[in-house]
Design a protein around this motif. Structure first.
Motif, mmCIF file in Angstrom:
data_model
loop_
_atom_site.group_PDB
_atom_site.id
_atom_site.type_symbol
_atom_site.label_atom_id
_atom_site.label_comp_id
_atom_site.label_asym_id
_atom_site.label_seq_id
_atom_site.Cartn_x
_atom_site.Cartn_y
_atom_site.Cartn_z
ATOM 1 N N ARG A 269 53.162 13.126 16.899
ATOM 2 C CA ARG A 269 53.429 12.069 15.914
ATOM 3 C C ARG A 269 52.257 11.858 14.960
ATOM 4 O O ARG A 269 52.468 11.515 13.789
ATOM 5 C CB ARG A 269 53.749 10.758 16.640
ATOM 6 C CG ARG A 269 53.996 9.602 15.693
ATOM 7 C CD ARG A 269 54.422 8.345 16.413
ATOM 8 N NE ARG A 269 54.507 7.229 15.500
ATOM 9 C CZ ARG A 269 54.864 5.996 15.842
ATOM 10 N NH1 ARG A 269 55.194 5.733 17.092
ATOM 11 N NH2 ARG A 269 54.910 5.038 14.941
ATOM 12 N N TYR A 270 51.023 12.073 15.446
ATOM 13 C CA TYR A 270 49.848 11.791 14.621
ATOM 14 C C TYR A 270 49.110 13.061 14.251
ATOM 15 O O TYR A 270 49.046 14.017 15.038
ATOM 16 C CB TYR A 270 48.909 10.815 15.336
ATOM 17 C CG TYR A 270 49.421 9.404 15.328
ATOM 18 C CD1 TYR A 270 49.214 8.566 14.235
ATOM 19 C CD2 TYR A 270 50.158 8.909 16.399
ATOM 20 C CE1 TYR A 270 49.719 7.274 14.216
ATOM 21 C CE2 TYR A 270 50.664 7.612 16.391
ATOM 22 C CZ TYR A 270 50.446 6.802 15.291
ATOM 23 O OH TYR A 270 50.946 5.536 15.265
ATOM 24 N N LEU A 271 48.535 13.065 13.065
ATOM 25 C CA LEU A 271 47.730 14.182 12.603
ATOM 26 C C LEU A 271 46.437 14.263 13.425
ATOM 27 O O LEU A 271 45.998 13.254 13.996
ATOM 28 C CB LEU A 271 47.424 14.010 11.119
ATOM 29 C CG LEU A 271 48.666 13.997 10.222
ATOM 30 C CD1 LEU A 271 48.301 13.571 8.806
ATOM 31 C CD2 LEU A 271 49.342 15.357 10.214
ATOM 32 N N PRO A 272 45.825 15.452 13.506
ATOM 33 C CA PRO A 272 44.726 15.657 14.458
ATOM 34 C C PRO A 272 43.579 14.667 14.353
ATOM 35 O O PRO A 272 43.135 14.117 15.366
ATOM 36 C CB PRO A 272 44.268 17.087 14.144
ATOM 37 C CG PRO A 272 45.501 17.762 13.654
ATOM 38 C CD PRO A 272 46.234 16.715 12.870
ATOM 39 N N LEU A 273 43.062 14.412 13.154
ATOM 40 C CA LEU A 273 41.923 13.512 13.031
ATOM 41 C C LEU A 273 42.299 12.101 13.465
ATOM 42 O O LEU A 273 41.528 11.423 14.149
ATOM 43 C CB LEU A 273 41.407 13.517 11.591
ATOM 44 C CG LEU A 273 39.975 13.044 11.372
ATOM 45 C CD1 LEU A 273 39.413 13.675 10.097
ATOM 46 C CD2 LEU A 273 39.881 11.534 11.277
ATOM 47 N N ALA A 274 43.482 11.658 13.085
ATOM 48 C CA ALA A 274 43.959 10.342 13.495
ATOM 49 C C ALA A 274 44.139 10.275 15.003
ATOM 50 O O ALA A 274 43.794 9.279 15.647
ATOM 51 C CB ALA A 274 45.271 10.009 12.794
#
Length: 291
Positions: A269-274
């Protein structure tokens, strides 16, 4: 004597942007925000003359996405990223289609680029997630101003309340926006976009082979989401057509997105940095002593 001013800080964990900015649904909103930015003739001229969006669209997209993530999830790196962006824009200047000289860091133009994110979030969330409450909307705007400070935007150059924002926004729509060359390219259904050149080698090779078939469908979908998730008043100001049938299709697509994304595991659901920042914030909270 006074010491040097402290760096501006990104929005805190638990804020509205902390939840929104890294969610994969943001990828669907970005084309609308970008198109709204370049509908300003000065911004459009800067992108037309100085951006690599034609020759390296995937690399530019990846760098822009990482930059945006740093503003929210980067911690101490957020201010450094803001300084990097300002340095990058110092040399961007020229003449727009109306003969006006411009510089990318001119406050009116630099602020507009940042300002567009708020109305796009506010509109697109009604489809892809749920409408913001009044309290969430005000918090989102306050956090958006906070991100603006990271980018070097002075408070005097941005409306400081929602009540001040909407008249400013509508004035830009009425007085400035148009279907610039870059707008027309971003919504074209026959763009000359090279195949993706990032990711696993096998996937890259497969995409390159299938790109002549995939590109027309990708371009139509990009146009559909760009115009559909753009606020209607902005869409009208630029002169972009949107039919009732398209609206029904967008609502049907959005229902699927609202059903699927919230039940995805966080790694999807979330991008890697987030994702990493959210994990670190949870660990930090769990390490706090019990009081």
């Amino acid at each position: 004597m006074t010491g040097p001013a402290a760096d501006p800080v990104p929005p805190p964990p638990g804020g509205v942007l902390w939840t929104l900015a890294g969610d994969i649904r943001g990828l669907l909103m970005l084309p609308a925000a970008l198109t709204l930015q370049v509908a300003h003739p000065v911004v459009g001229a800067g992108v037309d003359e100085h951006s690599v969006f034609r020759t390296d669209p995937w690399g530019r997209g990846e760098r822009s996405l990482r930059s945006l993530q740093l503003w929210v999830y980067g911690g101490e790196a957020a201010a450094e990223e803001g300084r990097r962006l300002r340095a990058l824009h110092k040399t961007i200047q020229g003449t727009d289609a109306h003969g006006r000289r411009y510089h990318a860091l001119e406050p009116a133009y630099y602020s507009w680029v940042h300002a567009t994110g708020f109305p796009v979030y506010q509109h697109a969330l009604r489809y892809l997630a749920r409408p913001l409450t009044e309290a969430q909307e005000r918090k989102l705007y306050a956090e958006w101003l906070q991100v603006g400070r990271i980018l070097g935007i002075h408070d005097r150059d941005m409306p400081q309340t929602i009540e001040e924002f909407w008249p400013y926004y509508r004035k830009v729509l009425a007085d400035e926006l148009e279907a610039t060359v870059v707008v027309r390219e971003l919504i074209a259904t026959d763009p000359a976009i090279p195949p993706p050149d990032r990711g696993p080698l096998v996937l890259t090779v497969l995409l390159r082979a299938a790109w002549p078939v995939l590109l027309p469908a990708f371009a139509r979908f990009r146009r559909f989401m760009t115009i559909g998730l753009m606020p209607p008043d902005a869409r009208e100001a630029i002169g972009l057509e949107w039919t009732d049938e398209q609206e029904r299709r967008l609502r049907a697509f959005a229902r699927v997105v609202r059903a699927v994304v919230p039940v995805l595991p966080e790694r999807l659901r979330y991008l890697p940095l987030a994702r990493e920042a959210r994990r670190a914030a949870r660990i930090s909270r769990s390490d706090r002593p019990v009081r």
